[in-house]
Design a protein around this motif. Sequence first.
Motif, PDB file in Angstrom:
ATOM      1  N   LYS A 178       1.315   0.570  -8.875  1.00 22.09           N
ATOM      2  CA  LYS A 178       0.267   0.440  -7.848  1.00 22.09           C
ATOM      3  C   LYS A 178       0.152  -1.034  -7.469  1.00 22.09           C
ATOM      4  CE  LYS A 178      -0.776   4.819  -8.061  1.00 22.09           C
ATOM      5  NZ  LYS A 178      -0.214   5.684  -7.063  1.00 22.09           N
TER       6      LYS A 178
ATOM      7  N   SER B 257       0.833  -1.201   0.000  1.00 25.46           N
ATOM      8  CA  SER B 257       0.000   0.000   0.000  1.00 25.46           C
ATOM      9  C   SER B 257       0.871   1.256   0.000  1.00 25.46           C
ATOM     10  CB  SER B 257      -0.930  -0.007   1.215  1.00 25.46           C
ATOM     11  OG  SER B 257      -1.695   1.162   1.255  1.00 25.46           O
ATOM     12  N   LEU B 258       1.885   1.265   0.828  1.00 25.65           N
ATOM     13  CA  LEU B 258       2.800   2.410   0.900  1.00 25.65           C
ATOM     14  C   LEU B 258       3.644   2.552  -0.373  1.00 25.65           C
ATOM     15  CD1 LEU B 258       3.963   1.961   4.593  1.00 25.65           C
ATOM     16  CD2 LEU B 258       2.551   3.835   3.702  1.00 25.65           C
TER      17      LEU B 258
ATOM     18  N   TYR C  81      -1.235   7.265 -15.520  1.00 25.49           N
ATOM     19  CA  TYR C  81      -2.397   6.551 -15.005  1.00 25.49           C
ATOM     20  C   TYR C  81      -3.694   7.093 -15.577  1.00 25.49           C
ATOM     21  CZ  TYR C  81       0.949   4.488 -11.922  1.00 25.49           C
ATOM     22  OH  TYR C  81       2.033   3.814 -11.451  1.00 25.49           O
TER      23      TYR C  81
ATOM     24  N   GLY D 278       2.811   1.914  -3.312  1.00 28.84           N
ATOM     25  CA  GLY D 278       1.984   2.509  -4.358  1.00 28.84           C
ATOM     26  C   GLY D 278       1.970   4.031  -4.330  1.00 28.84           C
ATOM     27  N   ASN D 279       2.455   4.623  -3.237  1.00 25.03           N
ATOM     28  CA  ASN D 279       2.531   6.081  -3.121  1.00 25.03           C
ATOM     29  C   ASN D 279       3.896   6.642  -3.513  1.00 25.03           C
ATOM     30  OD1 ASN D 279      -0.137   6.300  -2.121  1.00 25.03           O
ATOM     31  ND2 ASN D 279       0.588   5.697  -0.092  1.00 25.03           N
ATOM     32  N   VAL D 280       4.849   5.752  -3.799  1.00 20.00           N
ATOM     33  CA  VAL D 280       6.195   6.170  -4.174  1.00 20.00           C
ATOM     34  C   VAL D 280       6.227   6.387  -5.694  1.00 20.00           C
ATOM     35  CG1 VAL D 280       8.632   5.500  -4.220  1.00 20.00           C
ATOM     36  CG2 VAL D 280       7.208   4.872  -2.252  1.00 20.00           C
ATOM     37  N   ASN D 281       6.794   7.508  -6.126  1.00 19.76           N
ATOM     38  CA  ASN D 281       6.882   7.802  -7.565  1.00 19.76           C
ATOM     39  C   ASN D 281       7.531   6.661  -8.334  1.00 19.76           C
ATOM     40  OD1 ASN D 281       5.667  10.306  -7.467  1.00 19.76           O
ATOM     41  ND2 ASN D 281       7.596  11.423  -7.342  1.00 19.76           N
TER      42      ASN D 281
ATOM     43  N   THR E 284       0.596  -5.623 -10.065  1.00 22.48           N
ATOM     44  CA  THR E 284       0.779  -4.178 -10.118  1.00 22.48           C
ATOM     45  C   THR E 284       0.282  -3.606 -11.431  1.00 22.48           C
ATOM     46  OG1 THR E 284       2.330  -2.358  -9.698  1.00 22.48           O
ATOM     47  CG2 THR E 284       3.148  -4.167 -11.047  1.00 22.48           C
TER      48      THR E 284
END
Length: 190
Positions: free
Chosen positions: A102, A92-93, A119, A95-98, A113
């Motif tokens: 996802k 989950s985390l 997106y 998916g927030n990294v450039n 992913t």
Amino acid sequence: MGFEKHLRKLNIDEMIIEKIMNVDYPRDKDNPKQDLANFMAVAMQKCEELLDYDTISEVMYDRACCKSGARLKNSRLFAKENKNKTLEEKLSLLGNVNYMGKPFLNKNGDIETVAVGSYNISNMTCPCWHFNGAKPANSLMPLSYCKCCAGHFRFHYQKALGLKLRLKEVVSSILNSDGKSPCVFIYEII
């Protein structure tokens, strides 16, 4: 051509390399990116005829880009900062990294992913720098080409998550679907 170097690096038989590299394809002397896209579409079809799944995967993993620099630093930092979290929390985390897609744990316990550069599903273009938006002239790119990109994500996911992964499937790709489907990869945890 650079692709030939990756085939040789994995000790592919010279006769097979010759068959892959000497395919007939629509030439475009005026546009090197288009010429490469046309070549790779036909060469990957030939690879699928002559090489097994894991060999093609290894060739394409070897071609994977962006395995150093800021992305590698971010993967290592992510692993250090999140080492005590569960896999679901890490995904989950992550998916927030450039540039990390996802990722999520699917119903089979594999890591899946959506890994596209853009997106915006209504306007997807392949992020592969080899082509800069060029598409094969007479066909769609075989999904096996996208094992290169899948190798990029596999490399960074292994670093960030502290896991050994094997590409199970390239489900879809922008390049293979003419921009209608996102890039989706599934990895089994080894």
